[in-house]
Motif scaffolding. Structure first.
Motif, PDB file in Angstrom:
ATOM      1  N   ASN A   7       0.827  -1.203   0.000  1.00 60.77           N
ATOM      2  CA  ASN A   7       0.000   0.000   0.000  1.00 60.77           C
ATOM      3  C   ASN A   7       0.866   1.259   0.000  1.00 60.77           C
ATOM      4  OD1 ASN A   7      -2.437   1.442   0.067  1.00 60.77           O
ATOM      5  ND2 ASN A   7      -2.428   1.508   2.286  1.00 60.77           N
ATOM      6  N   LEU A   8       1.880   1.286   0.837  1.00 63.46           N
ATOM      7  CA  LEU A   8       2.774   2.441   0.904  1.00 63.46           C
ATOM      8  C   LEU A   8       3.587   2.596  -0.374  1.00 63.46           C
ATOM      9  CD1 LEU A   8       3.929   2.003   4.595  1.00 63.46           C
ATOM     10  CD2 LEU A   8       2.652   3.960   3.687  1.00 63.46           C
ATOM     11  N   MET A   9       4.090   1.480  -0.905  1.00 58.74           N
ATOM     12  CA  MET A   9       4.860   1.552  -2.140  1.00 58.74           C
ATOM     13  C   MET A   9       4.006   2.124  -3.268  1.00 58.74           C
ATOM     14  SD  MET A   9       7.106  -1.962  -2.002  1.00 58.74           S
ATOM     15  CE  MET A   9       7.593  -1.833  -3.719  1.00 58.74           C
ATOM     16  N   LYS A  10       2.770   1.673  -3.348  1.00 59.04           N
ATOM     17  CA  LYS A  10       1.871   2.186  -4.386  1.00 59.04           C
ATOM     18  C   LYS A  10       1.664   3.683  -4.218  1.00 59.04           C
ATOM     19  CE  LYS A  10      -2.648   1.500  -6.495  1.00 59.04           C
ATOM     20  NZ  LYS A  10      -3.027   2.873  -6.635  1.00 59.04           N
ATOM     21  N   TYR A  11       1.487   4.118  -2.977  1.00 54.20           N
ATOM     22  CA  TYR A  11       1.309   5.549  -2.711  1.00 54.20           C
ATOM     23  C   TYR A  11       2.512   6.342  -3.229  1.00 54.20           C
ATOM     24  CZ  TYR A  11       1.370   9.956  -0.214  1.00 54.20           C
ATOM     25  OH  TYR A  11       1.453  11.294   0.087  1.00 54.20           O
ATOM     26  N   TYR A  12       3.717   5.904  -2.881  1.00 57.33           N
ATOM     27  CA  TYR A  12       4.911   6.641  -3.299  1.00 57.33           C
ATOM     28  C   TYR A  12       5.146   6.555  -4.802  1.00 57.33           C
ATOM     29  CZ  TYR A  12       5.972   7.512   1.563  1.00 57.33           C
ATOM     30  OH  TYR A  12       5.912   7.945   2.860  1.00 57.33           O
ATOM     31  N   LEU A  13       4.824   5.432  -5.401  1.00 57.48           N
ATOM     32  CA  LEU A  13       4.910   5.337  -6.865  1.00 57.48           C
ATOM     33  C   LEU A  13       3.973   6.345  -7.515  1.00 57.48           C
ATOM     34  CD1 LEU A  13       5.109   1.474  -7.356  1.00 57.48           C
ATOM     35  CD2 LEU A  13       6.865   3.132  -8.031  1.00 57.48           C
ATOM     36  N   ASN A  14       2.761   6.467  -6.978  1.00 64.31           N
ATOM     37  CA  ASN A  14       1.794   7.431  -7.504  1.00 64.31           C
ATOM     38  C   ASN A  14       2.256   8.880  -7.311  1.00 64.31           C
ATOM     39  OD1 ASN A  14       0.111   5.379  -8.338  1.00 64.31           O
ATOM     40  ND2 ASN A  14      -1.253   5.527  -6.578  1.00 64.31           N
ATOM     41  N   GLN A  15       3.167   9.086  -6.343  1.00 64.39           N
ATOM     42  CA  GLN A  15       3.729  10.421  -6.117  1.00 64.39           C
ATOM     43  C   GLN A  15       4.898  10.709  -7.061  1.00 64.39           C
ATOM     44  OE1 GLN A  15       2.284  12.658  -3.953  1.00 64.39           O
ATOM     45  NE2 GLN A  15       0.751  11.036  -3.879  1.00 64.39           N
ATOM     46  N   GLY A  16       5.287   9.685  -7.852  1.00 63.04           N
ATOM     47  CA  GLY A  16       6.333   9.893  -8.846  1.00 63.04           C
ATOM     48  C   GLY A  16       7.698   9.344  -8.476  1.00 63.04           C
ATOM     49  N   PHE A  17       7.796   8.631  -7.361  1.00 63.76           N
ATOM     50  CA  PHE A  17       9.080   8.073  -6.956  1.00 63.76           C
ATOM     51  C   PHE A  17       9.357   6.767  -7.690  1.00 63.76           C
ATOM     52  CE2 PHE A  17       7.864  10.773  -3.388  1.00 63.76           C
ATOM     53  CZ  PHE A  17       9.024  11.505  -3.202  1.00 63.76           C
ATOM     54  N   THR A  18      10.620   6.401  -7.762  1.00 62.36           N
ATOM     55  CA  THR A  18      11.003   5.134  -8.377  1.00 62.36           C
ATOM     56  C   THR A  18      10.561   3.993  -7.473  1.00 62.36           C
ATOM     57  OG1 THR A  18      13.151   5.030  -7.266  1.00 62.36           O
ATOM     58  CG2 THR A  18      13.063   6.192  -9.415  1.00 62.36           C
ATOM     59  N   LEU A  19      10.583   2.794  -8.019  1.00 63.26           N
ATOM     60  CA  LEU A  19      10.211   1.614  -7.233  1.00 63.26           C
ATOM     61  C   LEU A  19      11.160   1.437  -6.045  1.00 63.26           C
ATOM     62  CD1 LEU A  19       8.368  -0.826  -6.882  1.00 63.26           C
ATOM     63  CD2 LEU A  19       9.860  -2.079  -8.467  1.00 63.26           C
ATOM     64  N   ALA A  20      12.457   1.589  -6.278  1.00 59.84           N
ATOM     65  CA  ALA A  20      13.442   1.427  -5.201  1.00 59.84           C
ATOM     66  C   ALA A  20      13.228   2.472  -4.107  1.00 59.84           C
ATOM     67  CB  ALA A  20      14.851   1.514  -5.755  1.00 59.84           C
ATOM     68  N   LYS A  21      13.012   3.717  -4.490  1.00 64.80           N
ATOM     69  CA  LYS A  21      12.809   4.795  -3.509  1.00 64.80           C
ATOM     70  C   LYS A  21      11.484   4.592  -2.782  1.00 64.80           C
ATOM     71  CE  LYS A  21      15.346   8.138  -2.675  1.00 64.80           C
ATOM     72  NZ  LYS A  21      16.373   8.106  -1.619  1.00 64.80           N
ATOM     73  N   SER A  22      10.461   4.147  -3.511  1.00 65.66           N
ATOM     74  CA  SER A  22       9.162   3.874  -2.890  1.00 65.66           C
ATOM     75  C   SER A  22       9.290   2.795  -1.821  1.00 65.66           C
ATOM     76  CB  SER A  22       8.137   3.440  -3.951  1.00 65.66           C
ATOM     77  OG  SER A  22       7.898   4.488  -4.848  1.00 65.66           O
ATOM     78  N   HIS A  23      10.068   1.768  -2.110  1.00 63.14           N
ATOM     79  CA  HIS A  23      10.285   0.706  -1.134  1.00 63.14           C
ATOM     80  C   HIS A  23      11.050   1.239   0.080  1.00 63.14           C
ATOM     81  CE1 HIS A  23      12.471  -2.848   0.522  1.00 63.14           C
ATOM     82  NE2 HIS A  23      11.210  -3.227   0.610  1.00 63.14           N
ATOM     83  N   GLU A  24      12.044   2.055  -0.157  1.00 59.83           N
ATOM     84  CA  GLU A  24      12.830   2.642   0.946  1.00 59.83           C
ATOM     85  C   GLU A  24      11.926   3.465   1.864  1.00 59.83           C
ATOM     86  OE1 GLU A  24      16.160   6.117   1.223  1.00 59.83           O
ATOM     87  OE2 GLU A  24      16.375   4.691  -0.433  1.00 59.83           O
ATOM     88  N   PHE A  25      11.087   4.320   1.273  1.00 65.45           N
ATOM     89  CA  PHE A  25      10.162   5.134   2.067  1.00 65.45           C
ATOM     90  C   PHE A  25       9.151   4.251   2.806  1.00 65.45           C
ATOM     91  CE2 PHE A  25      10.692   8.949  -1.003  1.00 65.45           C
ATOM     92  CZ  PHE A  25      11.816   9.376  -0.318  1.00 65.45           C
ATOM     93  N   ALA A  26       8.670   3.216   2.133  1.00 65.45           N
ATOM     94  CA  ALA A  26       7.693   2.310   2.750  1.00 65.45           C
ATOM     95  C   ALA A  26       8.305   1.614   3.956  1.00 65.45           C
ATOM     96  CB  ALA A  26       7.203   1.284   1.734  1.00 65.45           C
ATOM     97  N   LYS A  27       9.550   1.147   3.825  1.00 67.41           N
ATOM     98  CA  LYS A  27      10.225   0.475   4.951  1.00 67.41           C
ATOM     99  C   LYS A  27      10.351   1.414   6.150  1.00 67.41           C
ATOM    100  CE  LYS A  27      14.153  -1.322   4.141  1.00 67.41           C
ATOM    101  NZ  LYS A  27      15.428  -1.910   3.697  1.00 67.41           N
ATOM    102  N   GLN A  28      10.708   2.685   5.902  1.00 73.38           N
ATOM    103  CA  GLN A  28      10.827   3.642   6.999  1.00 73.38           C
ATOM    104  C   GLN A  28       9.477   3.898   7.650  1.00 73.38           C
ATOM    105  OE1 GLN A  28      13.684   4.881   8.428  1.00 73.38           O
ATOM    106  NE2 GLN A  28      12.183   5.491   9.959  1.00 73.38           N
TER     107      GLN A  28
END
Length: 146
Positions: free
Chosen positions: A67-88
């Motif tokens: 869910n968090l990764m999808k949110y960050y992807l929709n904000q324009g972040f890369t998959l790797a960055k989305s995962h990093e933000f989701a983990k935090q």
């Protein structure tokens, strides 16, 4: 104050026991099963096999990560960055859940207002910290002597 019975907060429902099939996750979060398999292949999420070994299932931690990764992807972040933000974010959620599990003492009536008892405010255990919901957007706190 309360009637002596301590209310139980997040421990009442162990969210770690919830599991979702890949198709359910796909529908609930609007992420294709193909994407989910790709994210798993890349190591960003981990599925478990159901008891029959037939289909992928995800626990609540992975559900939240997706869910968090999808949110960050929709904000324009890369998959790797989305995962990093989701983990935090997941680490922060765990910290908040532990805090609430250990501090929540119940809901009481203080001065004719519902108040959340967050436990003792001092080492001597003479004062209690209460939280109040003033309106949907505002929270206030008050320390009250026992």
């Amino acid at each position: 104050m309360n009637n002596g019975a301590k209310m139980i907060f997040p421990k009442a429902l162990n969210l770690d026991n919830l599991i979702f099939r890949i198709g359910e996750v796909s529908k609930m979060l609007n992420v294709s099963t193909r994407q989910l398999r790709y994210w798993e292949q890349k190591g960003y999420i981990q599925s478990m096999r159901n008891k029959c070994g037939e289909s992928r299932v995800f626990d609540m931690k992975n559900f939240m990560c997706i869910n968090l990764m999808k949110y960050y992807l929709n904000q324009g972040f890369t998959l790797a960055k989305s995962h990093e933000f989701a983990k935090q974010n997941l680490k922060n959620m765990k910290l908040l859940r532990n805090f609430m599990t250990n501090s929540f003492q119940g809901i009481e009536n203080v001065n004719d207002r519902p108040a959340i008892n967050l436990g003792y405010f001092d080492k001597e255990q003479t004062s209690i910290l209460y939280g109040f919901i003033d309106n949907e957007d505002s929270v206030s706190y008050k320390v009250i002597k026992k």
